[in-house]
Motif scaffolding. Structure first.
Motif, PDB file in Angstrom:
ATOM      1  N   MET A  64       0.812  -1.208   0.000  1.00 48.71           N
ATOM      2  CA  MET A  64       0.000   0.000   0.000  1.00 48.71           C
ATOM      3  C   MET A  64       0.851   1.267   0.000  1.00 48.71           C
ATOM      4  N   SER A  65       2.095   1.159   0.421  1.00 45.92           N
ATOM      5  CA  SER A  65       2.957   2.335   0.548  1.00 45.92           C
ATOM      6  C   SER A  65       3.814   2.538  -0.692  1.00 45.92           C
ATOM      7  N   GLN A  66       3.849   3.760  -1.187  1.00 46.73           N
ATOM      8  CA  GLN A  66       4.693   4.066  -2.349  1.00 46.73           C
ATOM      9  C   GLN A  66       6.171   3.978  -1.987  1.00 46.73           C
ATOM     10  N   TRP A  67       6.474   3.978  -0.682  1.00 42.64           N
ATOM     11  CA  TRP A  67       7.881   3.877  -0.256  1.00 42.64           C
ATOM     12  C   TRP A  67       8.233   2.452   0.119  1.00 42.64           C
ATOM     13  N   GLY A  68       7.275   1.533  -0.049  1.00 42.49           N
ATOM     14  CA  GLY A  68       7.562   0.121   0.176  1.00 42.49           C
ATOM     15  C   GLY A  68       8.269  -0.472  -1.027  1.00 42.49           C
ATOM     16  N   HIS A  69       8.755  -1.701  -0.880  1.00 45.82           N
ATOM     17  CA  HIS A  69       9.558  -2.299  -1.951  1.00 45.82           C
ATOM     18  C   HIS A  69       8.718  -2.966  -3.021  1.00 45.82           C
ATOM     19  N   ASP A  70       7.406  -3.062  -2.802  1.00 39.35           N
ATOM     20  CA  ASP A  70       6.563  -3.761  -3.772  1.00 39.35           C
ATOM     21  C   ASP A  70       5.221  -3.041  -3.907  1.00 39.35           C
ATOM     22  N   PHE A  71       5.283  -1.731  -4.117  1.00 43.07           N
ATOM     23  CA  PHE A  71       4.076  -0.906  -4.195  1.00 43.07           C
ATOM     24  C   PHE A  71       3.162  -1.381  -5.326  1.00 43.07           C
ATOM     25  N   ARG A  72       1.865  -1.514  -5.011  1.00 48.78           N
ATOM     26  CA  ARG A  72       0.867  -1.910  -5.996  1.00 48.78           C
ATOM     27  C   ARG A  72      -0.274  -0.897  -5.958  1.00 48.78           C
ATOM     28  N   PRO A  73      -0.475  -0.155  -7.047  1.00 47.26           N
ATOM     29  CA  PRO A  73      -1.516   0.884  -7.067  1.00 47.26           C
ATOM     30  C   PRO A  73      -2.894   0.361  -6.671  1.00 47.26           C
ATOM     31  N   SER A  74      -3.179  -0.925  -6.977  1.00 42.45           N
ATOM     32  CA  SER A  74      -4.496  -1.485  -6.656  1.00 42.45           C
ATOM     33  C   SER A  74      -4.776  -1.455  -5.157  1.00 42.45           C
ATOM     34  N   TYR A  75      -3.721  -1.453  -4.335  1.00 40.23           N
ATOM     35  CA  TYR A  75      -3.911  -1.415  -2.887  1.00 40.23           C
ATOM     36  C   TYR A  75      -4.495  -0.084  -2.413  1.00 40.23           C
ATOM     37  N   LEU A  76      -4.318   0.970  -3.219  1.00 39.44           N
ATOM     38  CA  LEU A  76      -4.818   2.280  -2.818  1.00 39.44           C
ATOM     39  C   LEU A  76      -6.340   2.336  -2.838  1.00 39.44           C
ATOM     40  N   SER A  77      -6.971   1.387  -3.516  1.00 35.57           N
ATOM     41  CA  SER A  77      -8.445   1.378  -3.554  1.00 35.57           C
ATOM     42  C   SER A  77      -9.043   0.854  -2.251  1.00 35.57           C
ATOM     43  N   ILE A  78      -8.233   0.252  -1.410  1.00 36.37           N
ATOM     44  CA  ILE A  78      -8.757  -0.363  -0.182  1.00 36.37           C
ATOM     45  C   ILE A  78      -9.352   0.694   0.743  1.00 36.37           C
ATOM     46  N   ARG A  79      -8.652   1.814   0.882  1.00 36.41           N
ATOM     47  CA  ARG A  79      -9.118   2.841   1.827  1.00 36.41           C
ATOM     48  C   ARG A  79     -10.483   3.397   1.425  1.00 36.41           C
ATOM     49  N   SER A  80     -10.623   3.751   0.150  1.00 36.58           N
ATOM     50  CA  SER A  80     -11.900   4.317  -0.292  1.00 36.58           C
ATOM     51  C   SER A  80     -13.024   3.288  -0.175  1.00 36.58           C
ATOM     52  N   TRP A  81     -12.711   2.023  -0.420  1.00 36.91           N
ATOM     53  CA  TRP A  81     -13.724   0.975  -0.260  1.00 36.91           C
ATOM     54  C   TRP A  81     -14.162   0.864   1.194  1.00 36.91           C
ATOM     55  N   LEU A  82     -13.219   0.881   2.121  1.00 39.73           N
ATOM     56  CA  LEU A  82     -13.554   0.802   3.542  1.00 39.73           C
ATOM     57  C   LEU A  82     -14.457   1.961   3.954  1.00 39.73           C
ATOM     58  N   GLN A  83     -14.136   3.152   3.431  1.00 36.33           N
ATOM     59  CA  GLN A  83     -14.917   4.337   3.792  1.00 36.33           C
ATOM     60  C   GLN A  83     -16.333   4.290   3.218  1.00 36.33           C
ATOM     61  N   SER A  84     -16.508   3.504   2.148  1.00 40.55           N
ATOM     62  CA  SER A  84     -17.827   3.426   1.508  1.00 40.55           C
ATOM     63  C   SER A  84     -18.763   2.419   2.166  1.00 40.55           C
ATOM     64  N   LEU A  85     -18.241   1.585   3.057  1.00 44.92           N
ATOM     65  CA  LEU A  85     -19.066   0.542   3.667  1.00 44.92           C
ATOM     66  C   LEU A  85     -20.105   1.144   4.602  1.00 44.92           C
ATOM     67  N   PRO A  86     -21.330   0.601   4.605  1.00 44.82           N
ATOM     68  CA  PRO A  86     -22.379   1.123   5.479  1.00 44.82           C
ATOM     69  C   PRO A  86     -22.038   0.981   6.965  1.00 44.82           C
ATOM     70  N   GLN A  87     -21.331  -0.094   7.296  1.00 45.02           N
ATOM     71  CA  GLN A  87     -20.880  -0.282   8.679  1.00 45.02           C
ATOM     72  C   GLN A  87     -19.439  -0.770   8.634  1.00 45.02           C
ATOM     73  N   LYS A  88     -18.524   0.043   9.166  1.00 46.70           N
ATOM     74  CA  LYS A  88     -17.105  -0.250   9.025  1.00 46.70           C
ATOM     75  C   LYS A  88     -16.671  -1.387   9.961  1.00 46.70           C
ATOM     76  N   PRO A  89     -16.036  -2.437   9.422  1.00 45.50           N
ATOM     77  CA  PRO A  89     -15.499  -3.525  10.256  1.00 45.50           C
ATOM     78  C   PRO A  89     -14.151  -3.131  10.857  1.00 45.50           C
ATOM     79  N   ALA A  90     -13.665  -3.958  11.752  1.00 46.79           N
ATOM     80  CA  ALA A  90     -12.297  -3.773  12.249  1.00 46.79           C
ATOM     81  C   ALA A  90     -11.320  -4.054  11.113  1.00 46.79           C
ATOM     82  N   VAL A  91     -10.183  -3.363  11.139  1.00 43.57           N
ATOM     83  CA  VAL A  91      -9.182  -3.490  10.071  1.00 43.57           C
ATOM     84  C   VAL A  91      -7.847  -3.927  10.681  1.00 43.57           C
TER      85      VAL A  91
END
Length: 602
Positions: free
Chosen positions: A147-174
């Protein structure tokens, strides 16, 4: 409530996994999840990260979603859970449309406790709507450094996780989990996922069961075959930096009779899957692969990992090396280094489509990887320091800790190099600095008028290669610093000032250097017969006198004096006193075959 939940968690741990108690860090993470606190877990490979979400999944009322970057890992994890009686499934591109629909129906019915999926699936609107209809209790993000651009294996697809979590009607533990995250990456993940510092659990990066070693200035192919000869019944991974190198090693080891598989991005999906399965089932004990292989490989009995070429950075190296010894037993991690490896990785970075800021960061990480190969510090300590972990005592088992070379004063030579860099106004790289010190008449040296410098030729008694290695040593010990670019120039550091002023000294270990030589079989057999006779006489197993490795080295270099015999690996002062005379008598009969002189040099 929390105490009761933790007791129930321990019961599930014993029931399904067969462990009486949690490992360090696991309980702290699980307690936070039961309290609905988002958590970041940094645990070494083999530290039991998956238990941190698999056990809570058995106690939460809703579904646990596990976001994982690799399809092969999903299948392995799901197969293992189902084998234990834990209902789990995955959704990825290997399934037919009918299979996907069937599993989605099962998820609606509540048939599964865990669902594994790739982050790319969260970019599909229809699938996101489907997840929004399910009762979610926990979202576990595996390999969270992606998920981090400063990590050694950055994957842009991981950036969609945050917006998906925020869109959930009831947020689970992460729960975000990774084995390799520098302090910068940890901060990045905490910011991405709004995780508080007190909910970041770092259990440490140390792996006491891993024996780390670096070998340089060797014939890699021969060294690898010698290494494997002693491990024919053990499983291991050999990493190479290019597909071509993988194919070359695969063919060579196959011809040598090893049960070897190969894995790289140029192979078809079926061939890669078959190779991985054969390795996991011990049908093939050796896997030769690029870094496309292994993320999350859940094979506990990998006894060694060999890096045939230099990895791109410490994070990638330690993650790959960490696939050895997941069962906690002693395992080896060997890195073969040559200067060409640095040029290969530099080319990869230079030709990438990364932004200039990212390229600069990658060049800096590459230099830290090169420095690892030249440092005289404990290798485990170097890695812990890199990740910002508590350093502690030297490991006592890496190639640097076991190096018995004598530390000699090289302050004068260091002053010469540092002075030369200063007089060249810190505008040139290692190659040109070495040429000036060695008195080279290279065109660039002449073109820039560098022959006029008072430091020109002051180390002409050394070869350019040895000067270059000495500069690498000074970089590793932080007296010099290369700039972060494809063609780095050398700069002095604050640590170099007291050296130039004569206020401090520089010490470097003497390395025993020998030319490469083929063992002489007839000599080896004579030495083995001598060992056998001594073993019978002393009622000892032969290996307790000298190992085959020691006899092989004796047969290659034919030492003819006690001083030379002491330079052979495995010959100490006590064994010298006991056995020098009979072995030297045998070796004396092969005097005419001696072609190599052992020598010590700085």
């Amino acid at each position: 409530m929390s105490i009761q939940m933790m007791k129930a968690a321990e019961q599930k741990l014993q029931q399904y996994f067969g462990y009486p108690t949690f490992r360090p860090g696991q309980a702290a993470i699980i307690e936070r999840l039961f309290a609905q606190q988002d958590t970041l877990g940094i645990m070494p490979t083999g530290g039991g990260k998956s238990v941190c979400y698999q056990v809570p999944a058995l106690l939460f009322s809703g579904l646990t979603i596990v976001i994982s970057p690799l399809i092969s890992l999903m299948k392995d994890q799901v197969d293992g859970l189902n084998e234990m009686g834990i209902k789990a499934t995955f959704l990825n591109s290997t399934l037919t449309g009918e299979e996907v629909v069937d599993r989605m129906r099962g998820l609606r019915r509540g048939d599964f406790r865990l669902l594994y999926l790739a982050p790319e699936r969260l970019e599909m609107d229809s699938f996101v709507r489907f997840l929004g209809e399910l009762p979610l209790s926990l979202v576990a993000i595996d390999e969270a450094h992606c998920m981090s651009q400063w990590g050694h294996d950055f994957r842009p697809s991981y950036l969609s996780i945050r917006s998906w979590l925020q869109s959930l009607p009831q947020k689970p533990a992460v729960l975000a989990l990774t084995a390799t995250a520098t302090v910068d990456v940890q901060q990045d993940l905490m910011q991405h996922l709004d995780i508080a510092g007190e909910n970041t659990i770092v259990t440490g990066f140390g792996r006491s069961n891993l024996k780390l070693s670096v070998r340089k200035g060797i014939d890699k192919a021969k060294a690898l075959e010698q290494f494997l000869q002693q491990r024919r019944n053990e499983a291991g991974i050999i990493y190479a930096s290019t597909r071509k190198e993988v194919e070359h090693l695969y063919e060579r080891l196959s011809r040598a009779g090893y049960g070897v598989g190969r894995y790289h991005g140029g192979l078809g999906e079926q061939e890669r899957t078959e190779a991985q399965e054969a390795f996991l089932l011990d049908q093939k004990l050796v896997m030769v692969a690029t870094n496309a292989f292994g993320m999350g490989i859940d094979k506990s009995n990998v006894r060694y990992v060999v890096h045939y070429n230099l990895p791109k950075n410490i994070e990638a190296y330690y993650q790959e090396a960490g696939r050895a010894g997941r069962d906690g037993l002693e395992s080896e991690c060997v890195l073969y280094f040559s200067p060409q490896d640095t040029r290969t990785q530099t080319y990869f970075i230079d030709q990438s489509e990364l932004a200039e800021e990212r390229k600069k960061a990658e060049f800096h990480k590459l230099q830290q990887m090169v420095t690892y190969c030249h440092t005289e510090q404990c290798l485990q300590q170097y890695i812990l320091q890199y990740f910002g972990d508590q350093i502690g005592d030297a490991c006592g088992q890496c190639s640097n800790c076991l190096d018995t070379g004598e530390a000699v004063d090289v302050t004068r030579e260091a002053q010469m190099v540092l002075s030369c860099v200063k007089r060249m106004r810190e505008r040139f790289g290692k190659a040109i600095v070495a040429q000036v010190l060695g008195g080279s008449s290279n065109q660039k040296v002449l073109e820039f008028g560098l022959t006029k410098l008072p430091t020109y030729g002051i180390l002409k008694g050394m070869t350019l290669k040895d000067i270059g290695l000495f500069i690498d040593f000074l970089i590793a010990e932080q007296y010099l610093k290369p700039t972060d670019s494809a063609y780095p120039t050398l700069e002095l550091t604050a640590k170099s000032v007291p050296i130039l002023k004569g206020e401090e000294q520089v010490f470097r270990k003497i390395q025993v250097q020998v030319e490469q030589a083929e063992p002489l079989d007839d000599v080896f057999e004579a030495l083995r017969e001598c060992r056998r006779a001594l073993a019978e006489e002393n009622k000892l197993p032969p290996y307790m006198i000298f190992s085959d490795k020691t006899l092989r080295e004796m047969s290659a270099y034919i030492p003819l004096s006690e001083e030379e015999l002491l330079q052979i690996h495995g010959v100490g002062s006590q064994k010298l006193e006991k056995y020098a005379e009979p072995f030297l008598e045998v070796l004396e009969t092969y005097r005419e075959k001696k072609t190599i002189t052992l020598k010590a040099s700085v």
